[in-house]
Design a protein around this motif. Structure first.
Motif, PDB file in Angstrom:
ATOM      1  N   ALA A   4     141.640  35.019  72.404  1.00  0.00           N
ATOM      2  CA  ALA A   4     142.177  35.921  71.396  1.00  0.00           C
ATOM      3  C   ALA A   4     142.011  35.303  70.013  1.00  0.00           C
ATOM      4  N   VAL A   5     141.699  36.148  69.058  1.00  0.00           N
ATOM      5  CA  VAL A   5     141.523  35.703  67.682  1.00  0.00           C
ATOM      6  C   VAL A   5     142.582  36.380  66.830  1.00  0.00           C
ATOM      7  N   LYS A   6     143.301  35.601  66.038  1.00  0.00           N
ATOM      8  CA  LYS A   6     144.277  36.177  65.122  1.00  0.00           C
ATOM      9  C   LYS A   6     143.536  36.696  63.900  1.00  0.00           C
ATOM     10  N   ALA A   7     143.873  37.918  63.494  1.00  0.00           N
ATOM     11  CA  ALA A   7     143.177  38.509  62.355  1.00  0.00           C
ATOM     12  C   ALA A   7     144.135  39.326  61.503  1.00  0.00           C
ATOM     13  N   GLU A   8     143.819  39.410  60.219  1.00  0.00           N
ATOM     14  CA  GLU A   8     144.577  40.233  59.275  1.00  0.00           C
ATOM     15  C   GLU A   8     143.607  41.191  58.606  1.00  0.00           C
ATOM     16  N   PHE A   9     144.032  42.458  58.468  1.00  0.00           N
ATOM     17  CA  PHE A   9     143.163  43.490  57.938  1.00  0.00           C
ATOM     18  C   PHE A   9     143.844  44.233  56.797  1.00  0.00           C
ATOM     19  N   PRO A  10     143.067  44.728  55.843  1.00  0.00           N
ATOM     20  CA  PRO A  10     143.661  45.540  54.773  1.00  0.00           C
ATOM     21  C   PRO A  10     143.930  46.954  55.285  1.00  0.00           C
ATOM     22  N   ARG A  11     144.868  47.641  54.681  1.00  0.00           N
ATOM     23  CA  ARG A  11     145.107  49.053  55.012  1.00  0.00           C
ATOM     24  C   ARG A  11     144.308  49.866  54.012  1.00  0.00           C
ATOM     25  N   VAL A  12     143.192  50.406  54.465  1.00  0.00           N
ATOM     26  CA  VAL A  12     142.294  51.125  53.568  1.00  0.00           C
ATOM     27  C   VAL A  12     141.613  52.256  54.331  1.00  0.00           C
ATOM     28  N   TRP A  61     126.296  32.345  48.888  1.00  0.00           N
ATOM     29  CA  TRP A  61     126.664  33.020  50.135  1.00  0.00           C
ATOM     30  C   TRP A  61     127.338  32.025  51.067  1.00  0.00           C
ATOM     31  N   ASP A  62     128.203  32.524  51.905  1.00  0.00           N
ATOM     32  CA  ASP A  62     128.847  31.683  52.921  1.00  0.00           C
ATOM     33  C   ASP A  62     127.940  31.617  54.145  1.00  0.00           C
ATOM     34  N   GLU A  63     126.737  31.123  53.933  1.00  0.00           N
ATOM     35  CA  GLU A  63     125.727  31.026  54.972  1.00  0.00           C
ATOM     36  C   GLU A  63     125.075  29.654  54.873  1.00  0.00           C
ATOM     37  N   PRO A  64     124.551  29.123  56.001  1.00  0.00           N
ATOM     38  CA  PRO A  64     123.877  27.825  55.927  1.00  0.00           C
ATOM     39  C   PRO A  64     122.583  27.917  55.124  1.00  0.00           C
ATOM     40  N   TRP A 115     136.805  35.772  56.266  1.00  0.00           N
ATOM     41  CA  TRP A 115     136.766  34.320  56.168  1.00  0.00           C
ATOM     42  C   TRP A 115     137.876  33.771  57.042  1.00  0.00           C
ATOM     43  N   LEU A 116     137.766  32.491  57.363  1.00  0.00           N
ATOM     44  CA  LEU A 116     138.783  31.827  58.186  1.00  0.00           C
ATOM     45  C   LEU A 116     139.793  31.131  57.294  1.00  0.00           C
ATOM     46  N   ASP A 117     141.071  31.301  57.597  1.00  0.00           N
ATOM     47  CA  ASP A 117     142.143  30.669  56.837  1.00  0.00           C
ATOM     48  C   ASP A 117     143.151  30.104  57.832  1.00  0.00           C
ATOM     49  N   ASN A 118     143.075  28.782  58.081  1.00  0.00           N
ATOM     50  CA  ASN A 118     143.973  28.118  59.037  1.00  0.00           C
ATOM     51  C   ASN A 118     143.985  28.812  60.402  1.00  0.00           C
ATOM     52  N   GLY A 119     142.805  29.127  60.903  1.00  0.00           N
ATOM     53  CA  GLY A 119     142.698  29.720  62.224  1.00  0.00           C
ATOM     54  C   GLY A 119     142.893  31.225  62.272  1.00  0.00           C
ATOM     55  N   VAL A 120     143.196  31.835  61.130  1.00  0.00           N
ATOM     56  CA  VAL A 120     143.364  33.287  61.069  1.00  0.00           C
ATOM     57  C   VAL A 120     142.135  33.881  60.373  1.00  0.00           C
ATOM     58  N   VAL A 121     141.544  34.914  60.999  1.00  0.00           N
ATOM     59  CA  VAL A 121     140.409  35.601  60.388  1.00  0.00           C
ATOM     60  C   VAL A 121     140.971  36.673  59.462  1.00  0.00           C
ATOM     61  N   LYS A 122     140.637  36.574  58.179  1.00  0.00           N
ATOM     62  CA  LYS A 122     141.168  37.521  57.197  1.00  0.00           C
ATOM     63  C   LYS A 122     140.047  38.418  56.685  1.00  0.00           C
ATOM     64  N   PHE A 123     140.276  39.724  56.767  1.00  0.00           N
ATOM     65  CA  PHE A 123     139.329  40.722  56.281  1.00  0.00           C
ATOM     66  C   PHE A 123     139.825  41.285  54.954  1.00  0.00           C
ATOM     67  N   GLY A 152     135.365  37.341  67.509  1.00  0.00           N
ATOM     68  CA  GLY A 152     135.268  36.047  68.200  1.00  0.00           C
ATOM     69  C   GLY A 152     133.825  35.602  68.312  1.00  0.00           C
ATOM     70  N   ASP A 153     132.946  36.534  68.706  1.00  0.00           N
ATOM     71  CA  ASP A 153     131.521  36.243  68.820  1.00  0.00           C
ATOM     72  C   ASP A 153     130.928  35.925  67.442  1.00  0.00           C
ATOM     73  N   ALA A 154     131.342  36.666  66.430  1.00  0.00           N
ATOM     74  CA  ALA A 154     130.807  36.456  65.079  1.00  0.00           C
ATOM     75  C   ALA A 154     131.165  35.073  64.548  1.00  0.00           C
ATOM     76  N   VAL A 155     132.400  34.643  64.772  1.00  0.00           N
ATOM     77  CA  VAL A 155     132.837  33.319  64.311  1.00  0.00           C
ATOM     78  C   VAL A 155     132.068  32.219  65.050  1.00  0.00           C
ATOM     79  N   ARG A 156     131.924  32.376  66.375  1.00  0.00           N
ATOM     80  CA  ARG A 156     131.149  31.394  67.155  1.00  0.00           C
ATOM     81  C   ARG A 156     129.689  31.366  66.708  1.00  0.00           C
ATOM     82  N   ALA A 157     129.132  32.554  66.455  1.00  0.00           N
ATOM     83  CA  ALA A 157     127.728  32.634  66.027  1.00  0.00           C
ATOM     84  C   ALA A 157     127.519  31.904  64.711  1.00  0.00           C
TER      85      ALA A 157
END
Length: 200
Positions: A4-12, A61-64, A115-123, A152-157
C-alpha cells in the motif's frame, strides 16, 4: 505483491477533453518500464520512438540525467515535425493517443504531478497546466483511481530507472563507453531486453 502507498490528492474537478494539447506542448519523459510497455504493445524497437532532449533546454525535471560526450540529456518520446507526440492520431476533431492502454505514467497523471514527501506520495495540479489544460474545472471531481492503482509501480519505476541511468553514467565516467547516442540506444535496448526476459 504490491504494498500500500500513502497518497494525498487535491480536490479538483477534471475531465480529459481529448484536445491533445498536452501531447503537443510537452516533451514526454519515460522510464525503462514505460519503454518496455510501449515496445511490447507496438512491436517497435525503442530507438524508433525514443529521443534525447538536451537538459540545457529544459527546466530542472525530476528525471535522471543521461551523460553523453556532447552534453546531458533526458530520455523522451519522439515528436513529429508538427510538435505532436509520434503516438498521436487525429480521429475526427480529437487527437487520440494510439498507445493509451500503455502510455507513460507521466501522461496517465497529467495535469497532475507527484513527489515523495517522507514516504507519502503527494499529488497536485501542475502549475503550467493551470489556465492551459481545458479539462481542469470541467466535469466531476477527480477520483484518482488510475493514479492510486499505478502509483506504486510508478515510484518503483522511477527508482529503478535512476539506477539504470546511474549505471550508464558510471560506464561513461570510467571510459568504458565513448558516450555516443548509438551506444546509449544500444544500452537502453539491452536494459529493456533483460528486464523483459525477467518480467514476461
Amino acid at each position: 505483491m504490491s504494498t500500500a502507498v500513502k497518497a494525498e490528492f487535491p480536490r479538483v474537478r477534471f475531465t480529459c477533453v481529448l484536445c491533445g494539447e498536452c501531447c503537443r506542448r510537452y516533451w514526454i519523459p519515460v522510464t525503462h518500464r514505460d519503454v518496455i510497455r510501449i515496445a511490447r504493445y507496438t512491436g517497435m524497437k525503442p530507438r524508433e520512438f525514443l529521443a534525447l532532449f538536451p537538459k540545457e533546454m529544459a527546466a530542472d525535471w525530476d528525471e535522471p540525467v543521461i551523460r553523453l560526450r556532447d552534453g546531458e540529456y533526458y530520455l523522451v518520446l519522439k515528436k513529429r515535425l508538427d510538435g505532436t507526440c509520434i503516438f498521436n492520431k487525429w480521429i475526427g476533431e480529437k487527437l487520440i493517443c494510439s498507445i493509451h492502454p500503455v502510455k507513460p505514467n507521466v501522461c496517465r497523471y497529467y495535469p497532475f504531478i507527484y513527489w515523495l514527501d517522507n514516504g507519502v506520495v503527494k499529488f497536485e495540479v501542475y502549475d503550467k497546466a493551470l489556465g492551459y489544460c481545458p479539462g481542469i474545472n470541467k466535469g466531476g471531481y477527480a477520483n484518482f483511481k488510475v493514479e492510486i492503482s499505478s502509483i506504486g509501480d510508478a515510484v518503483r519505476a522511477k527508482t529503478e530507472f535512476r539506477e539504470v541511468i546511474n549505471r550508464w553514467n558510471d560506464l561513461f565516467k570510467k571510459g568504458l563507453v565513448k558516450g555516443t547516442l548509438e551506444e546509449f540506444m544500444q544500452y537502453i535496448e539491452q536494459v529493456v531486453d533483460e528486464y523483459s526476459r525477467k518480467n514476461p
